[in-house]
Design a protein around this motif. Structure first.
Motif, PDB file in Angstrom:
ATOM      1  N   ILE A  75       1.004  -1.322  -0.010  1.00  0.00           N
ATOM      2  CA  ILE A  75       0.137  -0.191   0.099  1.00  0.00           C
ATOM      3  C   ILE A  75       0.931   1.154   0.077  1.00  0.00           C
ATOM      4  O   ILE A  75       1.890   1.418   0.809  1.00  0.00           O
ATOM      5  CB  ILE A  75      -0.957  -0.225   1.177  1.00  0.00           C
ATOM      6  CG1 ILE A  75      -1.879  -1.133   1.194  1.00  0.00           C
ATOM      7  CG2 ILE A  75      -1.624   1.198   1.355  1.00  0.00           C
ATOM      8  CD1 ILE A  75      -2.726  -1.253   2.373  1.00  0.00           C
ATOM      9  N   SER A  76       0.562   2.155  -1.075  1.00  0.00           N
ATOM     10  CA  SER A  76       1.053   3.423  -0.907  1.00  0.00           C
ATOM     11  C   SER A  76       0.140   4.634  -1.333  1.00  0.00           C
ATOM     12  O   SER A  76      -0.739   4.478  -1.581  1.00  0.00           O
ATOM     13  CB  SER A  76       2.275   3.293  -2.063  1.00  0.00           C
ATOM     14  OG  SER A  76       1.784   3.251  -3.283  1.00  0.00           O
ATOM     15  N   ASP A  77       0.889   5.910  -0.738  1.00  0.00           N
ATOM     16  CA  ASP A  77      -0.117   6.957  -0.986  1.00  0.00           C
ATOM     17  C   ASP A  77       0.151   7.329  -2.705  1.00  0.00           C
ATOM     18  O   ASP A  77       1.085   7.210  -3.104  1.00  0.00           O
ATOM     19  CB  ASP A  77       0.337   8.045  -0.352  1.00  0.00           C
ATOM     20  CG  ASP A  77       0.218   7.804   1.176  1.00  0.00           C
ATOM     21  OD1 ASP A  77      -0.770   7.309   1.566  1.00  0.00           O
ATOM     22  OD2 ASP A  77       1.073   8.242   2.034  1.00  0.00           O
ATOM     23  N   PHE A  78      -0.836   8.204  -3.087  1.00  0.00           N
ATOM     24  CA  PHE A  78      -0.885   8.706  -4.252  1.00  0.00           C
ATOM     25  C   PHE A  78      -1.580  10.374  -4.468  1.00  0.00           C
ATOM     26  O   PHE A  78      -2.296  10.465  -3.336  1.00  0.00           O
ATOM     27  CB  PHE A  78      -1.620   8.056  -5.567  1.00  0.00           C
ATOM     28  CG  PHE A  78      -2.896   8.016  -5.527  1.00  0.00           C
ATOM     29  CD1 PHE A  78      -3.676   8.678  -6.473  1.00  0.00           C
ATOM     30  CD2 PHE A  78      -3.810   7.086  -4.758  1.00  0.00           C
ATOM     31  CE1 PHE A  78      -5.118   8.898  -6.213  1.00  0.00           C
ATOM     32  CE2 PHE A  78      -4.975   7.111  -4.742  1.00  0.00           C
ATOM     33  CZ  PHE A  78      -5.732   8.006  -5.502  1.00  0.00           C
ATOM     34  N   GLU A  79      -1.099  11.104  -5.003  1.00  0.00           N
ATOM     35  CA  GLU A  79      -1.723  12.500  -5.511  1.00  0.00           C
ATOM     36  C   GLU A  79      -2.002  12.711  -7.019  1.00  0.00           C
ATOM     37  O   GLU A  79      -1.264  12.070  -7.681  1.00  0.00           O
ATOM     38  CB  GLU A  79      -0.757  13.542  -4.871  1.00  0.00           C
ATOM     39  CG  GLU A  79      -0.640  13.502  -3.250  1.00  0.00           C
ATOM     40  CD  GLU A  79       0.262  14.740  -2.952  1.00  0.00           C
ATOM     41  OE1 GLU A  79       0.818  15.457  -3.783  1.00  0.00           O
ATOM     42  OE2 GLU A  79       0.103  14.889  -1.700  1.00  0.00           O
ATOM     43  N   LEU A  80      -3.000  13.369  -7.194  1.00  0.00           N
ATOM     44  CA  LEU A  80      -3.218  13.737  -8.665  1.00  0.00           C
ATOM     45  C   LEU A  80      -4.029  15.170  -8.704  1.00  0.00           C
ATOM     46  O   LEU A  80      -4.723  15.493  -7.837  1.00  0.00           O
ATOM     47  CB  LEU A  80      -4.401  12.641  -9.161  1.00  0.00           C
ATOM     48  CG  LEU A  80      -5.135  13.039 -10.434  1.00  0.00           C
ATOM     49  CD1 LEU A  80      -4.016  12.893 -11.518  1.00  0.00           C
ATOM     50  CD2 LEU A  80      -6.141  12.048 -10.715  1.00  0.00           C
ATOM     51  N   ARG A  81      -3.183  15.925  -9.482  1.00  0.00           N
ATOM     52  CA  ARG A  81      -3.814  17.448  -9.530  1.00  0.00           C
ATOM     53  C   ARG A  81      -4.844  17.352 -10.836  1.00  0.00           C
ATOM     54  O   ARG A  81      -4.804  16.961 -11.868  1.00  0.00           O
ATOM     55  CB  ARG A  81      -2.580  18.406  -9.776  1.00  0.00           C
ATOM     56  CG  ARG A  81      -3.027  19.672 -10.176  1.00  0.00           C
ATOM     57  CD  ARG A  81      -1.965  20.540 -10.259  1.00  0.00           C
ATOM     58  NE  ARG A  81      -2.372  21.830 -10.734  1.00  0.00           N
ATOM     59  CZ  ARG A  81      -2.836  22.370 -11.742  1.00  0.00           C
ATOM     60  NH1 ARG A  81      -3.304  21.634 -12.641  1.00  0.00           N
ATOM     61  NH2 ARG A  81      -3.365  23.847 -11.831  1.00  0.00           N
ATOM     62  N   ILE A  82      -6.027  18.252 -10.388  1.00  0.00           N
ATOM     63  CA  ILE A  82      -7.122  18.280 -11.358  1.00  0.00           C
ATOM     64  C   ILE A  82      -7.635  20.129 -11.077  1.00  0.00           C
ATOM     65  O   ILE A  82      -7.321  20.356 -10.128  1.00  0.00           O
ATOM     66  CB  ILE A  82      -8.381  17.452 -10.888  1.00  0.00           C
ATOM     67  CG1 ILE A  82      -9.032  17.795  -9.470  1.00  0.00           C
ATOM     68  CG2 ILE A  82      -8.057  15.955 -10.963  1.00  0.00           C
ATOM     69  CD1 ILE A  82     -10.450  16.985  -9.390  1.00  0.00           C
ATOM     70  N   SER A  83      -8.093  20.393 -12.354  1.00  0.00           N
ATOM     71  CA  SER A  83      -8.742  21.655 -12.373  1.00  0.00           C
ATOM     72  C   SER A  83     -10.262  21.349 -12.711  1.00  0.00           C
ATOM     73  O   SER A  83     -10.781  20.668 -13.703  1.00  0.00           O
ATOM     74  CB  SER A  83      -8.075  22.153 -13.509  1.00  0.00           C
ATOM     75  OG  SER A  83      -6.766  22.595 -13.307  1.00  0.00           O
ATOM     76  N   VAL A  84     -10.929  22.181 -11.704  1.00  0.00           N
ATOM     77  CA  VAL A  84     -12.389  21.951 -11.695  1.00  0.00           C
ATOM     78  C   VAL A  84     -12.946  23.587 -12.357  1.00  0.00           C
ATOM     79  O   VAL A  84     -12.372  24.529 -11.703  1.00  0.00           O
ATOM     80  CB  VAL A  84     -13.120  21.768 -10.693  1.00  0.00           C
ATOM     81  CG1 VAL A  84     -14.376  21.549 -10.802  1.00  0.00           C
ATOM     82  CG2 VAL A  84     -12.495  19.976 -10.569  1.00  0.00           C
TER      83      VAL A  84
END
Length: 143
Positions: free
Chosen positions: A110-119
């Motif tokens: 198990i590992s962490d993840f991040e994802l940038r989004i624009s709304v």
């Protein structure tokens, strides 16, 4: 003539046998389970001047965070993240788009993840994150 046909059969058998013995490793899609998915506002330096992809309309910047579970004993590379994001009115934030980004490497466990989004700025929050999953390759894909 008979010797020639026996030679062809013999060589065919050797090639068949070698194809069974010398098999290249398979590089297939590996499913990654994503859970504890939530979001937070981008830091000011990332959010400054955010626009949506269709033009110059103002946008809000968010970082989707969560955990990725790789159930295999190999690192998974280039895992595409899929999911659906809805605004407070249950309208889709990313029309006709379920691929949201990717994770470069997912180690076993198990590992962490991040994802940038624009709304788009006109879509009300809170956002609803649904059906998140990922799929990647057990070997590095050539680019």
């Amino acid at each position: 003539m008979r010797l020639r046909s026996l030679t062809v059969v013999f060589i065919s058998c050797i090639i068949t046998f070698l194809s069974w013995v010398i098999i290249p490793p398979a590089v297939a899609l590996t499913q990654i389970k994503l859970f504890d998915v939530s979001y937070k506002d981008c830091p000011p330096e990332l959010a400054e001047g955010a626009v949506i992809s269709s033009g110059s309309a103002a946008a809000n910047c968010f970082i989707v965070i969560g955990k990725a579970e790789n159930g295999t004993n190999k690192t998974v590379y280039d895992a595409d993240i899929f999911g659906r994001i809805y605004d407070a009115n249950n309208d889709s934030v990313m029309q006709n788009r379920t691929r949201l980004g990717s994770i470069t490497e997912v180690p076993p466990g198990i590992s962490d993840f991040e994802l940038r989004i624009s709304v788009p700025a006109n879509q009300p929050t809170p956002l609803k994150l649904k059906q998140f999953k990922a799929a990647g390759f057990s070997g590095q894909v050539r680019r």
